[in-house]
Motif scaffolding. Structure first.
Motif, PDB file in Angstrom:
ATOM      1  N   GLU A   1      11.019   7.359  -7.881  1.00  0.00           N
ATOM      2  CA  GLU A   1      10.629   8.462  -8.750  1.00  0.00           C
ATOM      3  C   GLU A   1      10.463   7.977 -10.201  1.00  0.00           C
ATOM      4  OE1 GLU A   1      13.323  11.728  -8.160  1.00  0.00           O
ATOM      5  OE2 GLU A   1      12.515  12.724  -9.939  1.00  0.00           O
ATOM      6  N   GLU A   2      11.434   7.181 -10.644  1.00  0.00           N
ATOM      7  CA  GLU A   2      11.345   6.605 -11.990  1.00  0.00           C
ATOM      8  C   GLU A   2      10.105   5.723 -12.108  1.00  0.00           C
ATOM      9  OE1 GLU A   2      13.189   6.870 -14.868  1.00  0.00           O
ATOM     10  OE2 GLU A   2      14.005   8.605 -13.790  1.00  0.00           O
TER      11      GLU A   2
ATOM     12  N   GLY B   1       0.830  -1.208   0.000  1.00  0.00           N
ATOM     13  CA  GLY B   1       0.000   0.000   0.000  1.00  0.00           C
ATOM     14  C   GLY B   1       0.859   1.250   0.000  1.00  0.00           C
ATOM     15  N   GLU B   2       1.983   1.179   0.722  1.00  0.00           N
ATOM     16  CA  GLU B   2       2.894   2.327   0.740  1.00  0.00           C
ATOM     17  C   GLU B   2       3.512   2.541  -0.639  1.00  0.00           C
ATOM     18  OE1 GLU B   2       3.729   1.655   5.430  1.00  0.00           O
ATOM     19  OE2 GLU B   2       5.371   1.249   4.022  1.00  0.00           O
ATOM     20  N   PHE B   3       3.808   1.435  -1.298  1.00  0.00           N
ATOM     21  CA  PHE B   3       4.338   1.554  -2.656  1.00  0.00           C
ATOM     22  C   PHE B   3       3.294   2.190  -3.577  1.00  0.00           C
ATOM     23  CE2 PHE B   3       4.957  -0.200  -6.959  1.00  0.00           C
ATOM     24  CZ  PHE B   3       6.241   0.243  -7.206  1.00  0.00           C
ATOM     25  N   LEU B   4       2.068   1.745  -3.429  1.00  0.00           N
ATOM     26  CA  LEU B   4       0.977   2.299  -4.230  1.00  0.00           C
ATOM     27  C   LEU B   4       0.831   3.805  -3.948  1.00  0.00           C
ATOM     28  CD1 LEU B   4      -0.860   0.865  -6.206  1.00  0.00           C
ATOM     29  CD2 LEU B   4      -2.542   0.571  -4.398  1.00  0.00           C
ATOM     30  N   ALA B   5       0.944   4.168  -2.698  1.00  0.00           N
ATOM     31  CA  ALA B   5       0.837   5.583  -2.331  1.00  0.00           C
ATOM     32  C   ALA B   5       1.994   6.367  -2.955  1.00  0.00           C
ATOM     33  CB  ALA B   5       0.846   5.732  -0.815  1.00  0.00           C
ATOM     34  N   ALA B   6       3.188   5.743  -2.969  1.00  0.00           N
ATOM     35  CA  ALA B   6       4.352   6.410  -3.545  1.00  0.00           C
ATOM     36  C   ALA B   6       4.165   6.647  -5.040  1.00  0.00           C
ATOM     37  CB  ALA B   6       5.615   5.596  -3.295  1.00  0.00           C
TER      38      ALA B   6
ATOM     39  N   ALA C   1      -3.627   4.625  -1.231  1.00  0.00           N
ATOM     40  CA  ALA C   1      -3.221   5.193   0.044  1.00  0.00           C
ATOM     41  C   ALA C   1      -4.336   5.034   1.063  1.00  0.00           C
ATOM     42  CB  ALA C   1      -2.868   6.666  -0.140  1.00  0.00           C
ATOM     43  N   ALA C   2      -5.553   5.280   0.634  1.00  0.00           N
ATOM     44  CA  ALA C   2      -6.680   5.174   1.554  1.00  0.00           C
ATOM     45  C   ALA C   2      -6.917   3.726   1.976  1.00  0.00           C
ATOM     46  CB  ALA C   2      -7.947   5.729   0.897  1.00  0.00           C
ATOM     47  N   VAL C   3      -6.784   2.831   1.020  1.00  0.00           N
ATOM     48  CA  VAL C   3      -7.159   1.453   1.289  1.00  0.00           C
ATOM     49  C   VAL C   3      -6.016   0.666   1.912  1.00  0.00           C
ATOM     50  CG1 VAL C   3      -8.143  -0.635   0.241  1.00  0.00           C
ATOM     51  CG2 VAL C   3      -8.890   1.592  -0.517  1.00  0.00           C
TER      52      VAL C   3
ATOM     53  N   ALA D   1       5.850  -1.612 -10.637  1.00  0.00           N
ATOM     54  CA  ALA D   1       6.365  -2.576  -9.648  1.00  0.00           C
ATOM     55  C   ALA D   1       7.494  -3.411 -10.244  1.00  0.00           C
ATOM     56  CB  ALA D   1       5.225  -3.479  -9.152  1.00  0.00           C
ATOM     57  N   ARG D   2       7.361  -3.775 -11.502  1.00  0.00           N
ATOM     58  CA  ARG D   2       8.441  -4.546 -12.137  1.00  0.00           C
ATOM     59  C   ARG D   2       9.721  -3.723 -12.213  1.00  0.00           C
ATOM     60  NH1 ARG D   2       4.880  -5.570 -16.083  1.00  0.00           N
ATOM     61  NH2 ARG D   2       6.214  -4.810 -17.741  1.00  0.00           N
ATOM     62  N   ALA D   3       9.564  -2.456 -12.630  1.00  0.00           N
ATOM     63  CA  ALA D   3      10.745  -1.600 -12.752  1.00  0.00           C
ATOM     64  C   ALA D   3      11.426  -1.441 -11.389  1.00  0.00           C
ATOM     65  CB  ALA D   3      10.347  -0.236 -13.318  1.00  0.00           C
ATOM     66  N   TYR D   4      10.605  -1.252 -10.383  1.00  0.00           N
ATOM     67  CA  TYR D   4      11.141  -0.973  -9.043  1.00  0.00           C
ATOM     68  C   TYR D   4      11.737  -2.229  -8.405  1.00  0.00           C
ATOM     69  CZ  TYR D   4      11.303   0.789  -4.253  1.00  0.00           C
ATOM     70  OH  TYR D   4      11.717   1.164  -3.003  1.00  0.00           O
TER      71      TYR D   4
END
Ligand code: GDP
Ligand code: MG
Length: 429
Positions: free
Chosen positions: A405-406, A343-348, A355-357, A394-397
């Protein structure tokens, strides 16, 4: 397999279960399609298990070295001269990121009976009993590249018996991969296959021609047996050479074409065994392939769910599915991420719903107030494009190690292009 028992996987299982429940309200051609995607997700993520591999080859062929080469770690004893107890049984070889179930047939062809073995049972009998007990996903036949012209008839007999025992017991014929090991020792010896860019091109070509000749020879021998011909997937020359210091760290890594071999094996495995192989071997191409398959399946499911005619219902399952996707891709990369971290990744990435969920329990109560009439907000196209974009980021990260940021930039650009060309997003990536 430990993975599905982790709390994270229980949450994913719960998400998948709730998605399936919602499908009762989806009309049929669509529901059927989504059910298929969901069973794909189940097989990959929830039913993941260790691949079962049978290694056939004489002592010194490099069976233990191949296991170590797959793991990139010293997990199997190399160069043991004496036949040992435990041979002729399936055993789990455990690495940091997963386990392979291995049946090592060392010693069958040599007639040396291990000390503590049951005297009434020959090594071949015990191997055949083992493959009847648990079906192999693949047979790997190893021969030293410098010895392919030696008589290997006895080994081929063993292979035939294995194939027929598996067929009798399980009704399937296991795929067979021929592997010529020790290719680094072919002439010119001094030419390093694992550092091809630094070699004299003419000498490298000469060495590669020798590898091809060895592969051809081994292929012909395997194809000369009618009972094996149909099962033979390919023949590949490799080097599994790894050398370790006393403290267990790698001194020299001369592995060559292990990634290719892993890819060949991957395609032959049932879906349930693929994730473990990709994690264990850390072969990037396999990780990418799995992550893409996962992304497409989740994106299609999310698009379908967006059609469910219940106002508030869709946001939570869609976001949960997207969180599961992030968790799944992180897991493929060798990491363990709980849904909160996902969820934090999604928020990022700037996904507000995520972020809410991220605090799902709270969100479940809140969501009606935060997103009144939310059912109209998310269209199928948006759900699809958003999920594809999350998968790309997510794959890139996680797999390629780009910055957050990328990943965020990639999220935005993928989402935009997936919204305008959803078909293209599915076919290429
Ligand atoms: N140069 C070279 N040596 C290898 C290779 N694979 C295995 N070996 C060596 O061959 C010997 C026997 O290997 P091992 O894995 O124990 O064979 P196993 O009896 O089939 O399990 C060991 O000394 C290994 O280091 C290879 O690809 N290249
Ligand atoms: Mg061995």
């Amino acid at each position: 397999m430990a993975a599905p028992n982790e709390p994270t996987f229980q949450e994913i299982a719960e998400t998948i279960r709730r998605l399936e429940e919602m499908l009762d309200r989806v009309p049929d051609p669509l529901a059927r399609d989504i059910r298929q995607k969901i069973s794909h997700l189940r097989a990959l993520l929830l039913e993941q298990r260790s691949p079962n591999l049978v290694l056939v080859g004489r002592r010194g062929a490099g069976k233990s070295s191949l296991i170590n080469a797959f793991f990139g770690a010293r997990v199997a004893e190399v160069g043991h001269v004496k036949a040992q107890t435990g041979q002729g049984r399936w055993f789990d070889v455990q690495g940091e990121l997963g386990t392979l179930s291995i049946l090592d047939t060392r010693g069958i062809q040599e007639g040396s009976v291990p000390e503590e073995a049951d005297a009434a049972e020959t090594p071949l009998d015990s191997i055949l009993a083992e493959v009847r007990r648990k079906a192999p996903d693949a047979l790997l036949f190893l021969v030293k590249a410098t010895e392919v012209d030696a008589a290997i008839d006895a080994d081929l007999d063993v292979l035939e018996q294995l194939v027929s025992a598996v067929e009798q017991a399980h009704g399937l014929r296991p795929p067979l991969i021929g592997i010529a090991t020790h290719c680094d020792l072919l002439e010119p010896k001094r030419t390093d296959l694992h550092r091809s860019a630094e070699q004299d091109p003419a000498e490298l070509q000469e060495k590669l021609r020798h590898v091809e000749a060895v592969e051809r020879q081994l292929r012909e021998k395997l194809r000369s047996r009618e009972a094996l011909r149909g099962e033979l997937v390919t023949v590949l020359g490799v080097s599994t050479y790894l050398s370790w210091r006393q403290d267990g760290t790698i001194r020299s890594d001369e592995r060559w074409r292990l990634g290719e071999l892993a890819q060949v094996l991957f395609r032959e495995l049932p879906e349930q065994g693929r994730l473990v192989l990709a994690r264990v071997t850390r072969v990037r191409a396999l990780q990418e392939e799995l992550a893409i398959a996962l992304t497409r399946a989740v994106a299609s499911v999310c698009m379908g769910i967006a059609f469910v005619p219940i106002p508030v219902a869709d946001i939570i399952p869609i976001t949960s599915a997207q969180l599961s996707l992030i968790t799944g891709i992180a897991w493929i990369s060798g990491r363990q991420l709980d849904l909160k971290a996902s969820g934090e990744f999604l928020a990022a990435l700037g996904v507000n719903v995520g972020a809410a969920v991220a605090l799902r329990e709270a969100a479940r109560g809140l969501i009606k107030f935060v997103f009144p009439g939310a059912g109209n907000v998310i269209s199928g196209a948006v759900a699809f494009a958003g999920t594809m974009a999350i998968g790309s980021a997510a794959r890139a990260y996680f797999l390629r190690g780009v910055s957050a940021e990328e990943a965020h930039k990639l999220y935005l650009s993928t989402r935009a292009s997936a919204e305008t060309h959803p078909d293209r997003a599915l076919s290429e990536d």
